[in-house]
Scaffold this active site. Structure first.
Site, PDB file in Angstrom:
ATOM      1  N   HIS A 152       3.918   2.443  -0.087  1.00 25.69           N
ATOM      2  CA  HIS A 152       4.072   0.986  -0.145  1.00 25.69           C
ATOM      3  C   HIS A 152       2.872   0.283  -0.764  1.00 25.69           C
ATOM      4  CE1 HIS A 152       7.580   1.507   2.436  1.00 25.69           C
ATOM      5  NE2 HIS A 152       7.919   0.298   2.057  1.00 25.69           N
ATOM      6  N   GLY A 153       1.717   0.904  -0.742  1.00 23.71           N
ATOM      7  CA  GLY A 153       0.568   0.238  -1.350  1.00 23.71           C
ATOM      8  C   GLY A 153      -0.705   1.018  -1.141  1.00 23.71           C
TER       9      GLY A 153
END
Lengths: 382, 478
Positions: B323-324
């Site tokens: 996700h990041g």
């Protein structure tokens, strides 16, 4: 099946209509109030495209120029107003719908809530600079007058919705309460518009602030101008032009600044925000040998309404208004010029004056003169 | 280019659709491919270049994989191609983070930082990489033949509806549609309805909620009250769902308009009774991808409890990191992994007897806390924020300069209530209402209702979108 075809066709027609209106504008649109920074897409280097800056400005330009933008913005705002009893939250200075249709800008309520109280030492430094400038000017026989203009939120707090009031903070001193004793202690000449307006309110003078405006009303400014002229006469020791009111006209159609926030609300039916407004029908009282001083005013948009009276009745021989000390308006004629702060010529701007008025609104007491005082003191080496 | 921009809604999408519909059958794929690249070039020029290079590489590797005679060669080719794709993803998405952490450590030991010029992150590269892996793995396992043409494969990767935010479409599910997309008038109609629904979710619900959540999450923790902390959490939790699912609805809608079946990605994910159920309803295609391409290859649940739990932990840590590039995402992944682990180990059986409403409430509370970690800039910030949410001693004791009225207006309160109602409307009641409405109105009535509702929400979305661009000053100090 037919209904689906019609729907798809209508949707296509709708998109075409918007695009045609965007570029050809065959239909009229509603005009939006307020000042906006115009997006100008341009490519100065490949990096503008690679970083997406160009694409962002194109999107911003398209949004600003899309067909029927006026109707769209006003319809959405009308929904907010009619259904949710509030104005759009996307405004940089949010508009708050108060009781009895009183409109406020949020920064004034923030100031009333003491959200941005300046440290006393900073305020004292400003006042000390003011005093230095007053003394320097006095040596050149120029008078300096600080005028404090009132905020609607502090004159009429009772109309602010309770949910916007920070009751815990109200016991604290605000900037004005910190400033006043300092002005007295340092001996700075000032005219206290807040005290004056609280006095008007107590005396039952109506309409000193318009319901649909952020600034004082034209009527309120007229009352202030009377006192200002009195005060100028006191400082200059000369009889000036007086402005007299023949009668007061009642109107349901506000003029200029009296409807500034209502217009900025950009709803479809702005008139629904208007109430009753008072306008003095004024005349000039100027006997022979009356003194018309050369005046320099430095201040904010609060000055427009009293400058209107000073100008209309030719109370000065020459007057410059340094709007936020970045734009110069020369009267008579209201000729507009930019002020180059870096090359500000103090002697040319200030030396020939009889009087300098620095206007500071309650919400801007942390930036009195918008840099003008410091520029002058630097120029005279203090 | 976001779907809810004027550029997309009034220029790109209409032009792309018109060209697509006007093109003869064989030209549709190249036409769609060209418009997809234009879409990506506009939003991320670097990304488009990386995508093109990656497409050529995968296409060649896919063919080589398919034609490799020996299993060993196939394995080698798969490992090489997947490794290259992961390396590209790592470089563009994680290298800045990695170098930042490395430099922080070097500075800590007074060894001097390594000079590093930040890499521009190509939007959507995480999704694109997963599509690429799906293609290569599917060929490896013989589920599909390699793409018949370069254009078909390039379109699979670049198709603009799902390019930047998914859903993740596994190659074998869409391979057939890539050569000759087919659609009917019904598809176009239903696609428009779905698109309008998604646009409304994004513009009318997610965006107003973000105007509440963003200032709260950027507040200094010392002036954040307990109530504000909860309000921010609630708004963000709902915002992220309506934003993401709105985007997915738009993607599915556009896909349908042009003859592609893009899979569903959400199924009322907050109406779940456990984390296990949530991950069957939330970002379904991502969960499916990890199950098929990571969890099962790791052994899944076939090799005993210990390995099952290990595999689950790996999947959720990778999910978080995907996700990041920030520790907060890894911790968020671990947080979800922890609850999945606990549920499997202890709770799922015991929870069967609990009332559904209680289970949904407990799950939602824990989910909200998880999203604080996800939304925060730093781990410390996340824990301070969560600490404030549960700091009973701070109730009414923190003088905040931000009044509640400044943070949330009447419209946002209304939107919050609507979002909560949509999220938690009981499923049986929803099914019953839908059934009754359909039977009462008949097929024509349903169409009429869809047209009316879509027109209304489209107009409301557009005027709201346009109004958000208008931030005038009364006087601009000039």
């Amino acid at each position: 099946m037919l209904a689906k075809k019609i729907f798809i066709g209508a949707l296509c027609a709708f998109i075409v209509l918007i695009l045609v209106q965007t570029y050809l504008k065959p239909f009229g649109d509603m005009i939006l109030s307020g000042v906006e920074v115009k997006a100008r897409p341009s490519i100065s280097s490949p990096n503008d495209v690679m970083s997406g800056t160009f694409q962002d400005t194109v999107e911003a330009w398209l949004k600003q120029n899309i067909g029927f933008r006026g109707y769209s913005v006003k319809s959405d705002n009308q929904i907010n107003y009619s259904l949710f009893n509030e104005f759009s939250r996307s405004h940089p200075r949010r508009i708050i719908l108060g009781k009895n249709k009183q409109l406020y800008e949020l920064p004034y309520i923030d100031n009333y809530n003491r959200n941005t109280v300046l440290p006393r030492k900073d305020m004292e430094a400003q006042v000390a600079d003011l005093k230095k400038l007053q003394q320097a000017l006095a040596r050149k026989n120029i008078r300096l007058l600080l005028t404090i203009t009132p905020s609607k939120a502090s004159i009429y707090p009772e109309y602010i919705p309770d949910k916007f009031i920070n009751h815990d903070n109200l016991l604290k001193e605000d900037n004005y309460q910190i400033l006043l004793p300092l002005l007295r202690r340092y001996g700075v000449d000032f005219l206290d518009g807040r005290e004056m307006f609280i006095g008007f309110k107590k005396a039952g003078v109506p309409n000193i602030f318009p319901t649909s405006g952020s600034h004082w009303s034209l009527y309120g400014a007229y009352l202030f101008t009377e006192k200002l002229i009195e005060r100028m006469e006191g400082l200059l020791g000369r009889r000036m032009v007086h402005i007299e009111s023949k009668r007061i006209i009642t109107s349901r159609e506000p003029i200029e600044l009296d409807k500034d926030i209502a217009r900025l609300g950009n709803i479809l039916f702005t008139r629904s925000l208007f109430t009753e407004y008072l306008y003095p029908d004024t005349r000039t009282d100027a006997p022979a040998n009356v003194f018309r001083p050369d005046i320099l005013i430095v201040g904010s948009s609060f000055c427009w309404n009293f400058i209107e009276y000073l100008d209309r009745h030719r109370t000065f021989s020459r007057m410059n208004f340094y709007y936020y000390f970045n734009t110069d308006y020369l009267y008579p004629g209201k000729k507009r010029m930019a002020i180059e702060k870096d090359s500000f010529d103090w002697h040319r701007a200030v030396s020939p004056r009889d009087l300098i008025i620095i206007e500071a609104n309650e919400i801007a007491l942390g930036e009195i003169g918008y840099g003008f005082i410091r520029a002058c003191l630097d120029a005279i080496g203090q | 280019m976001g779907f809810s921009t004027i550029t997309f809604l009034f220029y790109f999408l209409p032009v792309a659709l018109v060209l697509f519909y006007l093109a003869p059958g064989k030209a549709r794929v190249p036409m769609l491919l060209a418009s997809s690249y234009l879409f990506y070039l506009w939003g991320s020029p670097t990304g488009a270049a990386v995508l093109l290079a990656g497409t050529v590489f995968d296409y060649l590797m896919g063919n080589a994989l398919h034609h490799a005679a020996r299993q060993r060669d196939k394995k080698l080719l798969l490992a090489l191609s997947v490794a290259v794709n992961i390396a590209v993803l790592f470089y563009f998405k994680y290298m800045n983070f990695f170098m930042g952490e490395l430099n922080r450590a070097l500075t800590f030991f007074d060894w001097g930082a390594i000079h590093w010029t930040a890499v521009i992150f190509p939007v959507g590269i995480s999704f694109i990489t997963f599509h690429k892996i799906s293609y290569l793995v599917d060929i490896y396992y013989g589920r599909v033949e390699p793409a018949r043409s370069f254009a078909a494969y390039a379109l699979y990767l670049a198709m603009f509806p799902k390019l930047t935010q998914g859903p993740i479409v596994r190659y074998h599910t869409i391979a057939g549609q890539l050569t000759r997309p087919a659609f009917t008038l019904d598809d176009v109609f239903e696609g428009i309805i779905r698109f309008c629904t998604g646009l409304a979710k994004k513009v009318l619900i997610a965006d107003p909620l973000s105007t509440v959540a963003n200032p709260i999450f950027s507040m200094d923790i010392s002036s954040l009250t307990v109530g504000q902390a909860w309000l921010g959490t609630l708004c963000y939790t709902l915002q992220i769902y309506f934003d993401f699912s709105g985007y997915t609805d738009m993607a599915i809608g556009i896909g349908r308009m042009i003859g592609f079946t893009i899979p569903e990605n959400f199924n009322r994910p907050y109406y779940s009774q456990s984390f296990t159920e949530h991950w069957r309803r939330w970002h379904i295609t991502l969960g499916g991808f990890f199950r098929e391409y990571l969890y099962i290859p790791l052994g899944g649940n076939r090799e005993g409890n210990a390995k099952t739990y290990r595999n689950l932990w790996i999947v959720f840590l990778v999910t978080g990191f995907w996700h990041g590039a920030n520790w907060t995402y890894i911790v968020w992944g671990a947080y979800h992994g922890f609850f999945i682990f606990i549920e499997r180990l202890l709770l799922l059986e015991k929870m069967k007897k609990w009332p559904s409403a209680l289970k949904i409430a407990i799950f939602f509370l824990l989910l909200c806390i998880g999203f604080v970690i996800f939304r925060s800039e730093t781990i410390t910030g996340a824990f301070l924020y969560i600490g404030r949410m549960f700091d009973v001693t701070a109730v009414g004791a923190i003088p905040s300069p931000n009044l509640l009225a400044n943070l949330i207006g009447n419209r946002e309160l209304f939107v919050l209530a609507v979002a909560l109602a949509i999220t938690f409307f009981p499923q049986p009641l929803y099914d019953m209402l839908r059934f009754r409405l359909t039977s009462w109105s008949g097929p024509r009535g349903v169409v009429a209702m869809k047209i009316t509702a879509a027109s209304l929400i489209l107009i409301l979305s557009l005027i709201s979108l346009i109004n958000n661009s208008f931030s005038p000053f009364i006087y601009f100090r000039f």
